[in-house]
Design an enzyme around this catalytic site. Structure first.
Site, PDB file in Angstrom:
ATOM      1  N   GLY A   1       0.814  -1.208   0.000  1.00 49.52           N
ATOM      2  CA  GLY A   1       0.000   0.000   0.000  1.00 49.52           C
ATOM      3  C   GLY A   1       0.850   1.262   0.000  1.00 49.52           C
ATOM      4  O   GLY A   1       1.941   1.301  -0.575  1.00 49.52           O
ATOM      5  N   SER A   2       0.394   2.279   0.691  1.00 49.17           N
ATOM      6  CA  SER A   2       0.988   3.615   0.572  1.00 49.17           C
ATOM      7  C   SER A   2       2.398   3.751   1.122  1.00 49.17           C
ATOM      8  O   SER A   2       3.086   4.728   0.827  1.00 49.17           O
ATOM      9  CB  SER A   2       0.082   4.654   1.228  1.00 49.17           C
ATOM     10  N   THR A   3       2.864   2.809   1.960  1.00 47.89           N
ATOM     11  CA  THR A   3       4.268   2.886   2.382  1.00 47.89           C
ATOM     12  C   THR A   3       5.183   2.752   1.163  1.00 47.89           C
ATOM     13  O   THR A   3       6.311   3.255   1.175  1.00 47.89           O
ATOM     14  CB  THR A   3       4.602   1.783   3.399  1.00 47.89           C
ATOM     15  N   PHE A   4       4.685   2.103   0.111  1.00 48.17           N
ATOM     16  CA  PHE A   4       5.501   1.918  -1.083  1.00 48.17           C
ATOM     17  C   PHE A   4       5.626   3.215  -1.891  1.00 48.17           C
ATOM     18  O   PHE A   4       6.468   3.314  -2.796  1.00 48.17           O
ATOM     19  CB  PHE A   4       4.912   0.813  -1.963  1.00 48.17           C
TER      20      PHE A   4
END
Length: 586
Positions: A305-308
């Site tokens: 998700g958004s950590t990427f």
């Protein structure tokens, strides 16, 4: 008639010659064996009268970064019988069955078996073994042995692993460093007569065992305790399926803690948790054990998700396709080919800079950056950042990234990958990659092993890890630290803020497959101090009930972890003059 006599004599002569030749051959063979092979057969004859018992070597201890022993040995006994030496079988059967808690039927079968040695029971408590030895029962042998013992029981169970009945490593560090930990067994050689009875007062030869090496690791018991407590608390509060917290030094890859709750009991690793519905078949039971022992940080992949978005942003900045002040517009979605891909904010973020897009965790902004990079460049950075391979962590069973093949990646796939969906990586891969991006741009190998030291302290093997390759310029790394500090200071990660410390990080809420189930993984990756990262922490919360947003439920856990471990590590709060004491909540 004369002719028949002649033939008969000829046959006798031939038979005599054959017998003479055979006798000569046997004599020659006997002479050869007596003269040239006498030593060999003498040794073989002696072997028939020697009995051998193994003296187990003490397995090396596992010691944390502070010198705390987290895996050691307890002295136990192995009780065995030698059939030919038993004088009173019924007494032996009665005593061993009673003292060892083994059925008389089992003991009798082994006592009556005609063999050189039959083991009745291993891992016998030393006090019980000493009691049996003091009875001096003919034909009963009590040998001291070692059983692995873990002073903290379930602490870091999925990292340490455990050993089997033969004291050989099965999972975790125990099996990864088996060659250093196991030692070399010794032997006891005793003489016996032709009937197999030990000769009284005969000299006993001993080959002493060599103890295994002690393994020093980067794990910190105190940080591990707190990580497990924090993970357990959020797991209970959110009724999650599983929670993992990984803490590491982003500069050199040393792992300080790797908690994956629920953990299991290292001193009783083959017992399933109470209330488990255990299948009748052995395969079903083994599957449950394997699941209990599994380490999600390295064995399981997930959509980050958004950590990427950290990776997409770093690649875009390094390639020069975006800068902090670039302007974007978010109406709440992006149309990519025939797909409408939504932002988490349904109404959109409107006009925003790239920095604001990262602070808002805006999908359309990162989709645009991915499209600017293009498939070829995106794949180039995937490989450059080390995402297409494994991290090389010193634990068995590390899973690989699951990514679209380059030739199968179109505009839609590129768009979804840009904000962390439609592919999978391991938590440890994400932590290692983010560490490399924020530490100045050099790739690190996450690891536990520091050194192996012989029992007498004379031999030391320092473990080395690949020198970090530069994956990113120092300038881009500095910009990424700034962006991620702003995410925590004023953006979606503000619940990870810690008073007096500069914290950087990124939130994520990823939907599991199949999407129809509406199950999520909430996560947050953070580091401190933001201007000179010395510690990085990643939390993943699998299938939390109720509110599931990473910024709401994951970020505060890492904030709490940092509040406790930063002072403990000697990292001062900017407004404080003294270092606070480390706190463990029990």
């Amino acid at each position: 008639m004369n002719e028949n006599r002649t033939r008969h004599r000829s046959r006798i002569t031939v038979l005599f010659l054959i017998l003479a030749a055979a006798a000569a051959a046997l004599s020659g063979r006997l002479a050869y064996l007596m003269v040239f092979r006498s030593e060999y057969y003498s040794e073989r004859a002696e072997d028939l009268h020697q009995r051998e018992r193994t003296i187990k070597a003490a397995r090396g201890e596992i010691i944390d970064r502070n010198g705390t022993v987290i895996a050691t040995n307890r002295t136990v006994c192995t009780v065995s019988v030698i059939h030919n030496q038993i004088q009173d079988p019924e007494q032996v059967i009665s005593v061993l069955s009673g003292e060892l808690g083994v059925s008389e039927e089992t003991v009798r079968a082994r006592v009556e078996k005609r063999s050189s040695r039959e083991i009745i029971k291993t891992n016998v408590d030393k006090a019980v073994g000493d009691k049996i030895r003091d009875m001096r029962l003919a034909g009963v042998k009590v040998d001291e042995d070692y059983k692995r013992y873990y002073p903290y029981d379930s602490l870091a169970s999925k990292v340490l692993g455990f050993t089997g009945g033969d004291n050989q490593g099965i999972i975790g560090l125990e099996v990864e460093y088996e060659e250093y930990l196991k030692g070399i067994n010794g032997k006891i050689l005793t003489m016996a007569d032709a009937a197999g009875i030990e000769i009284e007062n005969a000299a006993e030869d001993r080959i002493e065992p060599v103890a295994g090496n002690d393994l020093y690791v980067s794990l910190d018991v105190n940080i591990q305790k707190y990580a497990e407590q924090a993970a357990s608390q959020v797991m209970e509060k959110k009724q999650a399926k599983q929670v993992s917290i990984l803490v590491m030094n982003p500069k050199n890859g040393e792992i300080l803690a790797m908690a994956s709750v629920p953990e299991f009991h290292l001193n009783d690793p083959f017992s399933l948790p109470e209330g488990t519905d255990v299948p009748a078949d052995e395969k079903g039971r083994q599957d449950l054990l394997n699941r209990m022992w599994r380490n999600p940080c390295i064995n399981d992949t997930y959509e980050p998700g958004s950590t990427f978005k950290i990776i997409t942003a770093a690649a875009g900045l390094e390639e020069g396709v975006v800068d902090l002040d670039d302007h974007f517009n978010c109406p709440g979605f992006r149309i990519v080919e025939d797909r409408k891909i939504r932002c988490h904010k349904t109404g959109g973020h409107g006009s925003e800079t790239f920095l604001q897009g990262m602070m808002n965790s805006c999908n359309p902004v990162l989709i645009d950056v991915g499209q600017r990079l293009g498939v070829d460049n995106y794949y180039k950075y995937f490989e450059q950042f080390g995402l297409m391979g494994k991290t090389g962590i010193d634990l068995p069973g590390e899973a690989s990234t699951i990514m679209h093949k380059k030739e199968n990646m179109g505009a839609v796939e590129l768009a979804t990958v840009s904000f962390g969906q439609s592919f999978q990586i391991t938590p440890v891969q994400l932590a290692a990659t983010v560490s490399s991006i924020i530490n100045g741009g050099t790739r690190v190998t996450p690891h536990f092993g520091v050194k192996a030291v012989s029992a007498d302290g004379t031999a030391v093997r320092e473990f080395e890890y690949p020198a970090g390759e530069r994956i990113l310029s120092e300038e881009t790394s500095a910009v990424m630290r700034y962006i991620l500090e702003q995410v925590v200071a004023e953006g979606s990660g503000k619940n990870a803020a810690v008073s007096g410390y500069r914290i950087g990080g990124k939130t994520a809420t990823s939907e599991k497959l199949p999407r129809s189930l509406k199950k999520y993984i909430s996560s947050f990756v953070g580091f401190a101090p933001a201007d000179d990262p010395q510690v990085l922490a990643l939390i993943t919360i699998d299938e939390p009930e109720g509110i599931y947003y990473g910024g709401t439920i994951a970020a505060p856990v890492i904030a709490d972890v940092f509040k406790n471990i930063l002072p403990y590590l000697g990292i001062r709060a900017e407004e404080e003059e003294t270092v606070s004491a480390f706190r463990i909540y029990g």
